[in-house]
Design an enzyme around this catalytic site. Structure first.
Site, PDB file in Angstrom:
ATOM      1  N   SER A 226       0.820  -1.197   0.000  1.00 59.83           N
ATOM      2  CA  SER A 226       0.000   0.000   0.000  1.00 59.83           C
ATOM      3  C   SER A 226       0.862   1.259   0.000  1.00 59.83           C
ATOM      4  CB  SER A 226      -0.892  -0.032   1.240  1.00 59.83           C
ATOM      5  OG  SER A 226      -2.036   0.747   1.043  1.00 59.83           O
ATOM      6  N   CYS A 376      -1.991   9.345  26.524  1.00 54.81           N
ATOM      7  CA  CYS A 376      -0.855   9.212  27.432  1.00 54.81           C
ATOM      8  C   CYS A 376       0.208   8.336  26.795  1.00 54.81           C
ATOM      9  CB  CYS A 376      -1.329   8.631  28.755  1.00 54.81           C
ATOM     10  SG  CYS A 376      -2.679   9.600  29.415  1.00 54.81           S
TER      11      CYS A 376
HETATM   12  C1  LIG Z   1      -5.760  -3.101   1.632  1.00 53.89           C
HETATM   13  C2  LIG Z   1      -5.942  -3.840   0.371  1.00 53.89           C
HETATM   14  C3  LIG Z   1      -6.270  -3.158  -0.798  1.00 53.89           C
HETATM   15  C4  LIG Z   1      -6.350  -1.652  -0.870  1.00 53.89           C
HETATM   16  O1  LIG Z   1      -5.121  -1.056  -0.679  1.00 53.89           O
HETATM   17  P1  LIG Z   1      -4.954   0.515  -0.933  1.00 53.89           P
HETATM   18  O2  LIG Z   1      -3.548   0.776  -0.594  1.00 53.89           O
HETATM   19  O3  LIG Z   1      -5.897   1.201  -0.041  1.00 53.89           O
HETATM   20  O4  LIG Z   1      -5.257   0.749  -2.377  1.00 53.89           O
HETATM   21  C5  LIG Z   1      -6.523  -3.883  -1.931  1.00 53.89           C
HETATM   22  N1  LIG Z   1      -6.433  -5.239  -1.921  1.00 53.89           N
HETATM   23  C6  LIG Z   1      -6.099  -5.925  -0.815  1.00 53.89           C
HETATM   24  C7  LIG Z   1      -6.031  -7.390  -0.873  1.00 53.89           C
HETATM   25  C8  LIG Z   1      -5.837  -5.255   0.359  1.00 53.89           C
HETATM   26  O5  LIG Z   1      -5.492  -5.947   1.446  1.00 53.89           O
END
Ligand SMILES: *Cc1c(COP(=O)(O)O)cnc(C)c1O
Length: 448
Positions: A226, A376
């Protein structure tokens, strides 16, 4: 050496909205007040309190449409975990996107907005039997299987749902280390997702599904991570998946679909340069077609799963400043009425955000600040390093852009702080689409 390790570039005008990081309707009026969706944030703060997530509905819709158009020949699953409300699910549905869910809870939102079941895909590395049953009951179009145990569970459940025949994709760990934070890189060998490609586990799983003949195997899936700003990782993953497809094709196993996952990065600061959707679509399309031509196999139907790229830029978080500490020669600590409970990304992924004075004008010089919360925990940081006008003071409204993805969805109740509401803004009107949690809500869970 200075005590301060990192310093973002000094903005030319600390009072002006910086480019490329706000939702498209964000403007500043002559009093320096930030407006989103035509609504002054001062009005949002007064009506709904702070902290509050502000959701720019038109911006979210526009990004859905942009992806729909750029990837017109792909299936596009909006990764709902990035930001899931009935409103966001409904807009995804209306703009022709499909929906990626990975739990029974996320599936409940698809049901709540009558999302066409054939356009729902279910993910998850450890789906329970109940979750798989719920997906089959709803009749989801695709299930991405992540493990051998899941194949067993799914095959065992199928006879109880004679009217449900989901297409199955197998999640493959392609062995690409995405250029992103370790916690959100998901395709190298040493992490929990998928069937390993290099070990032969993925190929073995495909053959097992084909031999059993119970599931309708549609193709392979890969999600490399991501917040990825470069395209090489996606191209490398596509290449490896096509390689496996070609090997299987030699034995007459035809896999008509290929899902390349999500992970497309967004700009959190003006320095980030994400690849535009249309360009990304071209790169992926071309990489797959080229590899298929070279290996002499058919070109599969492609799918993607963008989450952050659609939801991220549509959201901003509005806070009120409570205390300001000037640490001479170091920086100014600006404490707000939220923190790591409404945005854990800074603590969890060392995410970079920016901050803007949102409720008034100031002609004070910029000063280096760290925006911290009220928890905290010394790691309770919202914006690690940025500048605000030096006269920032208690009572000021400040806003952090780019919080539309993975902030509300990762929000928690550390220190028993109720989670903020989501305020949708559109054409001059604000409405609460997720109400503010209350201490009574929290106490209500404690039934001891
Ligand atoms: C989290 C995820 C996405 C989306 O990822 P982004 O970075 O938000 O585009 C797509 N496919 C799978 C399998 C994911 O785990």
């Amino acid at each position: 050496m200075s005590v301060v390790e990192t310093q973002p570039p000094l903005p030319a005008d600390v009072s002006a909205l910086r480019t490329g990081i706000w939702s498209t309707t964000a403007t500043q009026d002559q009093d320096g007040v930030l407006n989103i969706g035509g609504v002054p944030v001062t009005e949002i703060a007064e009506r709904y309190g702070t902290p509050a997530y502000v959701f720019d509905e038109a911006d979210f819709r526009m990004r859905c449409t942009t992806y729909r158009e750029a990837f017109h020949d792909f299936d596009i699953y909006y990764a709902s975990k990035a930001f899931l409300t009935r409103t966001s699910a409904r807009i995804a549905k209306e703009t022709g996107l499909s929906l990626d869910v990975c739990t029974e809870g996320e599936l409940a939102y698809a049901k709540a907005v009558d999302f066409p079941p054939e356009r729902v895909l279910m993910h998850g590395n450890n789906k329970s039997e109940a979750e798989l049953a719920a997906a089959l009951e709803y009749g989801v179009g695709r299930i991405v299987v992540d493990s051998r145990e899941e194949l067993d569970r799914l095959e065992a459940l199928l006879p109880s749902f004679p009217n449900s025949r989901p297409g199955v994709l197998l999640r493959v760990t392609v062995g690409v280390r995405a250029d992103t934070h370790a916690h959100i890189a998901t395709a190298h060998e040493d992490q929990k997702f998928g069937f390993s490609l290099v070990s032969g586990e993925a190929e073995e799983a495909v053959r097992r599904v084909v031999d059993n003949g119970l599931l309708e195997l549609r193709g392979l899936h890969s999600h490399i991570g991501s917040q990825i700003l470069t395209t090489q990782g996606f191209e490398a993953a596509a290449k490896r998946l096509v390689g496996l497809r070609a090997k299987l094709a030699e034995d007459g196993i035809d896999l008509p679909e290929l899902d390349l996952g999500g992970g497309f990065g967004i700009a959190y600061t003006s320095e980030d340069q994400p690849t535009p959707a249309a360009e990304m679509a071209d790169i992926l399309r071309t990489a797959v077609a080229k590899e298929c031509a070279q290996l002499g196999v058919s070109v599969p139907r492609l799918a993607i799963e963008p989450g952050r790229a659609i939801a991220g830029p549509s959201g901003a978080t509005l806070y009120r400043v409570g205390t300001v500490k000037h640490r001479e020669g170091i920086r100014t600590f600006v404490a707000v009425d939220g923190g790591m409970s409404d945005n854990v990304r800074t603590a969890l992924y060392a995410a970079t955000y920016t901050v803007q004075l949102a409720g008034r004008v100031s002609d004070a010089a910029p000063t280096l600040v760290r925006v911290v919360g009220k928890h905290c925990d010394a790691g309770d940081v919202v914006v690690r390093d940025d500048h605000l006008p030096a006269d920032v003071r208690a009572g000021d409204l400040i806003a952090v852009p780019g919080t539309g993805a993975y902030c509300r969805s990762l929000a928690h109740n550390y220190n028993q702080i109720p989670r903020p509401p989501v305020i949708a803004v559109l054409e001059g009107r604000a409405r609460e689409i997720v109400r503010r949690e209350t201490v009574a809500d929290l106490m209500g869970l404690d039934v001891g």
